[in-house]
Design a protein around this motif. Structure first.
Motif, PDB file in Angstrom:
ATOM      1  N   VAL A 190       0.529  -0.745  -0.063  1.00 21.92           N
ATOM      2  CA  VAL A 190      -0.084   0.077  -0.255  1.00 21.92           C
ATOM      3  C   VAL A 190       0.961   1.527  -0.121  1.00 21.92           C
ATOM      4  O   VAL A 190       1.960   1.304   0.069  1.00 21.92           O
ATOM      5  N   GLU A 191       0.815   2.377  -0.436  1.00 24.95           N
ATOM      6  CA  GLU A 191       1.442   3.366  -1.172  1.00 24.95           C
ATOM      7  C   GLU A 191       1.374   4.439   0.431  1.00 24.95           C
ATOM      8  O   GLU A 191       2.265   5.372   0.930  1.00 24.95           O
ATOM      9  N   ASN A 192      -0.249   5.054   0.900  1.00 21.34           N
ATOM     10  CA  ASN A 192      -0.065   5.483   1.373  1.00 21.34           C
ATOM     11  C   ASN A 192       0.292   5.295   2.937  1.00 21.34           C
ATOM     12  O   ASN A 192      -0.179   3.891   3.422  1.00 21.34           O
ATOM     13  N   ILE A 193       0.355   5.937   3.687  1.00 21.05           N
ATOM     14  CA  ILE A 193       0.391   5.511   5.312  1.00 21.05           C
ATOM     15  C   ILE A 193      -0.177   5.992   5.774  1.00 21.05           C
ATOM     16  O   ILE A 193      -0.303   4.958   7.224  1.00 21.05           O
ATOM     17  N   GLU A 194      -1.620   5.978   5.525  1.00 21.34           N
ATOM     18  CA  GLU A 194      -2.813   6.271   6.480  1.00 21.34           C
ATOM     19  C   GLU A 194      -3.517   5.154   5.357  1.00 21.34           C
ATOM     20  O   GLU A 194      -3.672   5.299   4.161  1.00 21.34           O
ATOM     21  N   LEU A 195      -4.093   4.569   6.196  1.00 21.43           N
ATOM     22  CA  LEU A 195      -4.538   3.771   5.728  1.00 21.43           C
ATOM     23  C   LEU A 195      -6.138   3.892   6.192  1.00 21.43           C
ATOM     24  O   LEU A 195      -6.731   3.375   5.333  1.00 21.43           O
ATOM     25  N   ILE A 223     -10.100   4.672   1.855  1.00 20.53           N
ATOM     26  CA  ILE A 223      -9.435   4.041   3.022  1.00 20.53           C
ATOM     27  C   ILE A 223      -8.473   3.307   1.876  1.00 20.53           C
ATOM     28  O   ILE A 223      -8.492   3.312   0.643  1.00 20.53           O
ATOM     29  N   PHE A 224      -7.207   3.187   1.776  1.00 23.84           N
ATOM     30  CA  PHE A 224      -6.342   2.799   1.585  1.00 23.84           C
ATOM     31  C   PHE A 224      -5.817   3.233   0.527  1.00 23.84           C
ATOM     32  O   PHE A 224      -5.547   3.934  -0.725  1.00 23.84           O
ATOM     33  N   GLY A 225      -5.999   5.131   0.323  1.00 23.61           N
ATOM     34  CA  GLY A 225      -5.426   6.159  -0.335  1.00 23.61           C
ATOM     35  C   GLY A 225      -7.316   7.250  -0.974  1.00 23.61           C
ATOM     36  O   GLY A 225      -6.914   7.593  -2.106  1.00 23.61           O
TER      37      GLY A 225
END
Length: 416
Positions: free
Chosen positions: A184-189, A249-251
């Motif tokens: 997953v690319e984003n730090i924020e899930l 959710i997941f970017g």
């Protein structure tokens, strides 16, 4: 005035609780509880609530909810138990058999029920069958432990508490790495920003702000009916309530074209009810491998690498000598450990554990919590642990607590 006796029987996941309850209520002799043989007792248990619920559903016979419009099945666990207790007290039995009375209750409701039962113990004999030491009432006079069918008495409360105190548990070795990491690319899930939810005109969640980042360990808490399940269902994609709101959710913003299947590929989810789906003759090795294929059972020929990975997990759980045993034959505690390994085998970016220790005895819950703590420490998987009960050894970094009000629950974030 001499107070009635109050018996505490510590149960384990191998205890034959049903048989003991049957013997007590049918006035069969039970060593150490002989004085109850001539007395009239009634059970206070989840199975009794289910029995009365079945009567309402099948025959429209209201017993616990007589004179009330609301059916038993629509009540919260706390309301159901209150209705059962009131009904039992109206029958004026000589003793009550309490079977894990605090299961599925939030902390505040547990506290109220414990106070009420302590008051009842001043004029009625109580037999407490408890899987958790913390649940035992303070005015207990006699202590026992149920090992299978064997009821072991203790000479004193000191000897009971000394023998059964909980010790910290550690798993040896590192958790196995995944065959192929889920990227997953984003730090924020997950990101909720001012999210509100209503059902049939009733506000459930009010302006929720909550962000979950890679590798974080969260505990989600709140009273029954505060909206915990609603939050989880929006994260997993099982609820449409997130559409049109600031929920990412997941970017990806909710409703921007993501599929529920794509979401589930990145989320590990475990609740005790899932265990019941695995009723076939699945080996422990195949159970863990099935987590790589998101299947109930294994319907493909596993590769050597998949087998090796499954055995690494079983070695960590100290079950490697039972890899060919059937999952259905395990104890409840060991089933939960295998299900945890199955949920974690791919190292999903997000792991949701929904009341994973419900119904476990102290030893099994302590073991499960120790595994969760280890996974949180040694992996990049973010964890959301949902529980009514405060597990003493659980070590989350953050807590998200829901506070209900007439305008819906608000959320408060704090450090553990």
């Amino acid at each position: 005035m001499k107070l009635p006796k109050s018996y505490a029987i510590l149960t384990q996941n191998n205890s034959n609780t049903d048989q003991l309850v049957h013997n007590l209520l049918k006035n069969q002799p039970v060593d150490g509880l002989n004085e109850l043989q001539t007395l009239h007792g009634l059970p206070f248990s989840r199975s009794e609530i289910n029995r009365y619920m079945d009567e309402e559903d099948r025959h429209d016979i209201k017993i616990l909810t007589k004179g009330r419009k609301q059916p038993l099945k629509t009540m919260s666990s706390g309301e159901q138990k209150k209705a059962l207790l009131n009904y039992l007290l109206e029958q004026d039995p000589d003793f009550l058999v309490l079977v894990n009375p605090f299961d599925n209750l939030d902390v505040a409701t547990q506290h109220k029920l414990k106070e009420q039962l302590s008051d009842i113990a001043s004029n009625k004999v109580l037999v407490q069958l408890m899987g958790r030491l913390d649940d035992i009432l303070p005015n207990t006079t006699d202590y026992f432990k149920l090992d299978g069918d064997n009821l072991h008495p203790y000479e004193s409360s000191d000897s009971f508490w000394a023998e059964n105190k909980m010790e910290s548990i550690n798993f040896n070795g590192a958790i196995p790495p995944p065959l192929a990491p889920v990227e997953v690319e984003n730090i924020e899930l997950v990101s909720f920003k001012k999210v509100s939810v209503s059902f049939d005109g009733r506000q459930v969640l009010n302006q929720i702000d909550w962000t979950i980042k890679k590798g974080e360990f969260w505990q989600l808490i709140g009273p029954n009916g505060s909206g915990k399940s609603t939050l989880l269902s929006m994260i997993t994609g099982d609820s449409h309530k997130g559409y049109g709101q600031h929920l990412t959710i997941f970017g990806q913003k909710k409703g921007s074209g993501e599929s529920v299947w794509d979401l589930k590929q990145k989320i590990g989810y475990y609740a005790p009810a899932i265990t019941d789906k695995f009723r076939g003759y699945h080996s422990l090795e195949n159970m863990i491998i099935s987590g790589l294929h998101d299947s109930i059972g294994l319907y493909v020929q596993p590769t050597d690498r998949e087998k090796q990975l499954a055995n690494q997990w079983l070695e960590l759980l100290q079950l490697n000598d039972r890899k060919n045993d059937h999952f259905r034959d395990l104890s409840t505690g060991n089933k939960r450990l295998v299900m945890m390994a199955r949920s974690m085998v791919k190292h999903p970016p997000l792991l949701i554990l929904d009341e994973p220790t419900a119904g476990l005895d102290d030893t099994s819950a302590n073991l499960f919590v120790s595994l969760v703590n280890k996974i949180a420490k040694e992996s990049e998987t973010a964890i959301i642990f949902v529980s009514h009960r405060k597990e003493p050894e659980l070590a989350p970094e953050h807590i998200f607590e829901l506070h209900p009000s007439e305008k819906g629950s608000t959320g408060i974030t704090s450090k553990s």
